[in-house]
Design a protein around this motif. Structure first.
Motif, PDB file in Angstrom:
ATOM      1  N   SER A 383       0.949  -1.315  -0.146  1.00 42.21           N
ATOM      2  CA  SER A 383      -0.071  -0.056   0.020  1.00 42.21           C
ATOM      3  C   SER A 383       0.929   1.354   0.120  1.00 42.21           C
ATOM      4  CB  SER A 383      -0.843  -0.028   1.278  1.00 42.21           C
ATOM      5  OG  SER A 383      -0.040  -0.217   2.296  1.00 42.21           O
ATOM      6  N   PRO A 384       0.374   2.243  -0.484  1.00 42.01           N
ATOM      7  CA  PRO A 384       1.247   3.495  -0.648  1.00 42.01           C
ATOM      8  C   PRO A 384       1.860   3.983   0.718  1.00 42.01           C
ATOM      9  CG  PRO A 384      -1.022   3.840  -1.469  1.00 42.01           C
ATOM     10  CD  PRO A 384      -1.090   2.608  -0.485  1.00 42.01           C
ATOM     11  N   ALA A 458      11.065   5.692  -3.646  1.00 38.15           N
ATOM     12  CA  ALA A 458      10.720   6.569  -4.836  1.00 38.15           C
ATOM     13  C   ALA A 458       9.662   5.855  -5.945  1.00 38.15           C
ATOM     14  CB  ALA A 458      12.014   7.053  -5.340  1.00 38.15           C
ATOM     15  N   THR A 459       9.050   6.455  -6.261  1.00 35.33           N
ATOM     16  CA  THR A 459       8.035   5.634  -7.504  1.00 35.33           C
ATOM     17  C   THR A 459       7.597   6.777  -8.609  1.00 35.33           C
ATOM     18  OG1 THR A 459       6.051   6.221  -6.259  1.00 35.33           O
ATOM     19  CG2 THR A 459       7.076   4.030  -5.452  1.00 35.33           C
ATOM     20  N   ASP A 460       6.940   6.177  -9.556  1.00 38.20           N
ATOM     21  CA  ASP A 460       6.394   6.953 -10.502  1.00 38.20           C
ATOM     22  C   ASP A 460       5.299   7.760  -9.744  1.00 38.20           C
ATOM     23  OD1 ASP A 460       7.982   6.344 -12.550  1.00 38.20           O
ATOM     24  OD2 ASP A 460       6.901   4.578 -13.111  1.00 38.20           O
ATOM     25  N   PRO A 461       4.872   8.995 -10.178  1.00 39.26           N
ATOM     26  CA  PRO A 461       3.820   9.821  -9.383  1.00 39.26           C
ATOM     27  C   PRO A 461       2.636   9.154  -9.896  1.00 39.26           C
ATOM     28  CG  PRO A 461       4.746  11.076 -11.445  1.00 39.26           C
ATOM     29  CD  PRO A 461       5.581   9.674 -11.094  1.00 39.26           C
ATOM     30  N   GLU A 462       1.547   9.538  -8.792  1.00 39.61           N
ATOM     31  CA  GLU A 462       0.251   9.097  -9.050  1.00 39.61           C
ATOM     32  C   GLU A 462      -0.538  10.143  -9.695  1.00 39.61           C
ATOM     33  OE1 GLU A 462      -1.430   6.098  -8.187  1.00 39.61           O
ATOM     34  OE2 GLU A 462       0.397   5.084  -7.162  1.00 39.61           O
ATOM     35  N   PRO A 463      -1.594   9.894 -10.566  1.00 40.04           N
ATOM     36  CA  PRO A 463      -2.245  10.976 -11.444  1.00 40.04           C
ATOM     37  C   PRO A 463      -2.792  11.836 -10.363  1.00 40.04           C
ATOM     38  CG  PRO A 463      -2.594   8.862 -12.401  1.00 40.04           C
ATOM     39  CD  PRO A 463      -1.815   8.462 -11.108  1.00 40.04           C
ATOM     40  N   ASP A 464      -3.514  11.379  -9.386  1.00 40.26           N
ATOM     41  CA  ASP A 464      -4.245  12.621  -8.352  1.00 40.26           C
ATOM     42  C   ASP A 464      -3.331  12.904  -7.170  1.00 40.26           C
ATOM     43  OD1 ASP A 464      -3.984  10.022  -7.262  1.00 40.26           O
ATOM     44  OD2 ASP A 464      -5.966   9.683  -6.682  1.00 40.26           O
ATOM     45  N   GLY A 465      -2.039  12.920  -7.117  1.00 35.00           N
ATOM     46  CA  GLY A 465      -1.116  13.570  -6.416  1.00 35.00           C
ATOM     47  C   GLY A 465      -0.975  12.699  -4.944  1.00 35.00           C
ATOM     48  N   PRO A 466      -0.069  13.366  -4.402  1.00 36.52           N
ATOM     49  CA  PRO A 466       0.484  12.878  -2.926  1.00 36.52           C
ATOM     50  C   PRO A 466      -0.656  12.831  -1.714  1.00 36.52           C
ATOM     51  CG  PRO A 466       2.146  14.817  -3.828  1.00 36.52           C
ATOM     52  CD  PRO A 466       1.020  14.695  -4.610  1.00 36.52           C
ATOM     53  N   THR A 467      -1.620  13.920  -1.818  1.00 37.97           N
ATOM     54  CA  THR A 467      -2.609  14.110  -0.835  1.00 37.97           C
ATOM     55  C   THR A 467      -3.579  12.883  -1.062  1.00 37.97           C
ATOM     56  OG1 THR A 467      -2.601  16.292  -0.383  1.00 37.97           O
ATOM     57  CG2 THR A 467      -4.582  15.289   0.217  1.00 37.97           C
ATOM     58  N   ALA A 468      -3.865  12.472  -2.295  1.00 38.82           N
ATOM     59  CA  ALA A 468      -4.919  11.573  -2.481  1.00 38.82           C
ATOM     60  C   ALA A 468      -4.198  10.042  -2.150  1.00 38.82           C
ATOM     61  CB  ALA A 468      -5.311  11.307  -3.997  1.00 38.82           C
ATOM     62  N   MET A 470      -1.881   9.620   0.130  1.00 41.35           N
ATOM     63  CA  MET A 470      -1.983   9.351   1.692  1.00 41.35           C
ATOM     64  C   MET A 470      -3.041   9.364   2.292  1.00 41.35           C
ATOM     65  SD  MET A 470       1.288   9.604   2.474  1.00 41.35           S
ATOM     66  CE  MET A 470       1.485   8.617   1.168  1.00 41.35           C
ATOM     67  N   ARG A 471      -4.326   9.809   1.589  1.00 44.45           N
ATOM     68  CA  ARG A 471      -5.689   9.589   1.981  1.00 44.45           C
ATOM     69  C   ARG A 471      -6.101   8.277   2.013  1.00 44.45           C
ATOM     70  NH1 ARG A 471      -7.326  14.115   4.108  1.00 44.45           N
ATOM     71  NH2 ARG A 471      -7.017  16.092   3.197  1.00 44.45           N
ATOM     72  N   ARG A 472      -5.590   7.466   0.642  1.00 48.43           N
ATOM     73  CA  ARG A 472      -5.949   6.003   0.617  1.00 48.43           C
ATOM     74  C   ARG A 472      -5.147   5.368   1.741  1.00 48.43           C
ATOM     75  NH1 ARG A 472      -5.989   7.810  -4.967  1.00 48.43           N
ATOM     76  NH2 ARG A 472      -3.591   7.169  -5.303  1.00 48.43           N
ATOM     77  N   ALA A 473      -3.913   5.745   1.801  1.00 48.81           N
ATOM     78  CA  ALA A 473      -2.942   4.919   2.815  1.00 48.81           C
ATOM     79  C   ALA A 473      -3.657   4.998   4.382  1.00 48.81           C
ATOM     80  CB  ALA A 473      -1.542   5.371   2.807  1.00 48.81           C
ATOM     81  N   ASP A 474      -4.209   6.381   4.287  1.00 55.32           N
ATOM     82  CA  ASP A 474      -4.996   6.353   5.699  1.00 55.32           C
ATOM     83  C   ASP A 474      -6.088   5.799   5.833  1.00 55.32           C
ATOM     84  OD1 ASP A 474      -5.737   7.825   8.188  1.00 55.32           O
ATOM     85  OD2 ASP A 474      -7.400   8.739   6.816  1.00 55.32           O
ATOM     86  N   ALA A 475      -6.797   5.448   4.852  1.00 55.59           N
ATOM     87  CA  ALA A 475      -8.068   4.608   4.643  1.00 55.59           C
ATOM     88  C   ALA A 475      -7.819   3.140   4.971  1.00 55.59           C
ATOM     89  CB  ALA A 475      -8.830   4.882   3.445  1.00 55.59           C
ATOM     90  N   LYS A 476      -6.711   2.693   4.513  1.00 50.99           N
ATOM     91  CA  LYS A 476      -6.214   1.448   4.617  1.00 50.99           C
ATOM     92  C   LYS A 476      -5.436   1.076   5.890  1.00 50.99           C
ATOM     93  CE  LYS A 476      -5.643   0.567  -0.505  1.00 50.99           C
ATOM     94  NZ  LYS A 476      -4.638   0.174  -1.474  1.00 50.99           N
TER      95      LYS A 476
END
Length: 557
Positions: A383-384, A458-468, A470-476
């Motif tokens: 997970s992120p 270090a990874t390739d960037p996600e389309p919706d950015g760092p905040t999104a 981290m919010r997905r990581a928080d949800a998990k």
């Protein structure tokens, strides 16, 4: 852009600045009206340093905002309430509760010293505020009478202006020779820049109590050099007026931070004085490391800034304290280093502001367990990675950070750290003694026993950015980190790039170790997404926060 209107300026489209009520090294404080909520507030307008480059100015502004947001999470009756943090015309402003009434310094100047009963009351309130902040990994760094407000009508004690050294970008004596802080109230270990922690705030409280009781700090001298010598070397002579509280004052003004009186014991002694009229001796069984002062690694001997020292005493064996002679010699080296740095061109900046909080996890909700523990499912999850509460600072040039770090352009690590040129292609400062371990796409630097875990990804960037991310990581979080709680994701910037800070606690790797806390910063930069985090037991968040800040401030892709 702030607007002018009928003798008042409106910032952020909401706060009308109406009257200047204070000025300090960090800027101007205004009485203002929050036009949205219809309430009176205090607004601190932070001064801009014209000598800084654009990158340095952005770094300082980003760090200021990050620290202010962290202090806004503190909730205590004797800590100033931070309502909002805004930027207007590229200048940061901090919106706080308005305390009607002057500072303790104003009160002493106007009415003279306070009696022992009042000093004990003030001390108890400040100890409660400091303990709450320290438990959250926040240091004050500039505790003095001018930063203690006394509310009119209630005499409520309110501690304000957290984190001067963190926000101003220096510990105390910087490599340029500037002294940031209030030297009469600065602990000797901070004078050298070798160490700072909760113990340093407690030293400052000891000096503050002396000032409240007598009207002057016991370290007041005619020059900065004289003050440094008084703090580090001279015999400490509390004023006669401190006699009723002498066990507390002497305990707080212990030069060895590991032997210094802790907040819990100091409060016990002050309460005993209020109850009985006398202050008992400190408990002989008490040591500051047992409860309220986080255990810290031994501070390395501070090197003299300009000339090597050739006569320093050899270190005492690890299992017994240094002799008086070696301690005196060490203090001599320390004060020499401080004096040389001060004379190299130092001005004294008495400023003020705010500071920070602490974390655990492991760099993503998928932190791996220590080697000594059996592998668990979270060691293989992908997970992120969480975002560490790193300093949101612009690409650094030459700046000394809160932990004494010179920002990456100068390629130096602070005392007690080393600059790691990682095979993965990045560099950062890590504590001495930490060892590297690669775990898949993550790189870890681990303390002995893996108590502290510093991770980088270090990874390739996600389309919706760092905040999104981290919010997905928080949800998990609950599924990836058993016992997950108090997760918080804050959108921010780092080096001018989009970033998110994730902070949370969880149950930890083993029952014996207990709960852990994580600081995690994730940001996009030059087509890559970077994630830096630090995880540690909840009782060690102060150290973890320092490691985290240093790692983020010195990270170079």
């Amino acid at each position: 852009m702030g607007t002018e209107g009928e003798n008042a300026r409106v910032i952020a489209g909401r706060y009308r600045l109406e009257a200047r009520i204070g000025r300090g090294g960090m800027g101007v404080v205004w009485r203002a009206t929050d036009q949205l909520l219809g309430r009176q507030v205090a607004v601190k307008e932070l001064a801009l340093d014209d000598s800084l480059s654009a990158d340095e100015a952005r770094m300082q502004r980003d760090r200021t905002l990050r620290e202010a947001r962290a202090v806004a999470q503190l909730r205590h009756a004797h800590i100033i309430v931070v309502h909002d943090v805004v930027v207007d015309d590229e200048r940061p402003y901090i919106v706080m509760e308005l305390i009607v009434g002057g500072s303790l310094a104003d009160r002493i100047s106007r009415n003279g010293p306070v009696d022992a009963v009042e000093a004990a009351r003030i001390g108890i309130d400040l100890l409660g505020a400091l303990r709450s902040a320290h438990d959250a990994g926040v240091l004050h760094r500039d505790l003095k009478p001018a930063n203690v407000l006394m509310e009119a009508g209630t005499d409520r004690v309110v501690l304000t202006d957290f984190g001067i050294a963190q926000v101003a970008g220096a510990t105390t004596l910087t490599e340029s020779g500037a002294f940031v802080g209030s030297p009469e109230y600065t602990a000797p270990e901070r004078m050298s820049g070798a160490r700072t922690g909760p113990e340093s705030d407690l030293w400052s409280l000891g000096a503050l109590l002396c000032t409240a009781l007598s009207g002057a700090s016991p370290f007041r001298r005619d020059s900065l050099g004289g003050i440094l010598h008084a703090v580090v070397v001279d015999e400490i002579r509390p004023p006669d007026q401190a006699a009723p509280l002498l066990p507390v004052v002497r305990g707080l003004l212990e030069r060895d931070p590991d032997l210094r009186l802790g907040a819990t014991e100091a409060e016990r002694l002050l309460r005993a004085f209020l109850d009985t009229g006398r202050t008992p001796r400190a408990s002989s069984a008490y040591t500051p490391t047992q409860r309220d002062v986080a255990r810290r690694k031994p501070a390395p001997a501070p090197p003299a800034p300009t000339a090597p020292t050739t006569d320093s005493a050899p270190a005492a064996p690890a299992d017994r304290p240094p002799s008086k002679q070696s301690a005196h010699s060490a203090r001599g080296v320390l004060v020499a280093a401080a004096l040389v740095a001060a004379m190299a061109g130092a001005g004294v900046s008495a400023a003020a502001l705010l500071m920070h909080k602490g974390g655990d996890g492991g760099g993503t909700p998928t932190s791996s367990a220590p080697h000594s523990a059996p592998a668990s499912p979270r060691t293989t999850k992908t997970s992120p990675t969480p975002t560490t509460s790193a300093s949101t600072a612009p690409t650094p040039t030459v700046t000394v950070t809160s932990s004494g770090v010179v920002a990456p352009a100068s390629r130096k690590a602070p005392s007690g750290y080393r600059l790691a040129q990682d095979p993965a292609g990045f560099s950062l400062a890590v504590p001495e003694g930490f060892t590297r371990e690669a775990q898949g796409e993550r790189t870890f630097y681990l303390s002995e026993g893996e108590v502290f875990r510093l991770g980088i990804k270090a990874t390739d960037p996600e389309p919706d950015g760092p905040t999104a991310v981290m919010r997905r990581a928080d949800a998990k979080g609950p599924s990836t980190n058993p016992g997950y709680h108090d997760g918080r994701v804050t959108g921010t910037t780092h080096n001018g790039y989009p970033a998110a800070l994730w902070e949370f606690s969880w149950g930890g790797f083993t029952k014996a170790e207990g709960a852990r806390h994580t600081y995690d910063l994730c940001w996009e930069q030059d087509g890559r997404m970077y994630d830096v985090w630090v995880s540690a037991p909840v009782g060690k968040v102060t150290e973890a926060k320092e490691y985290f800040d240093v790692a983020v401030d010195t990270f170079v892709p």
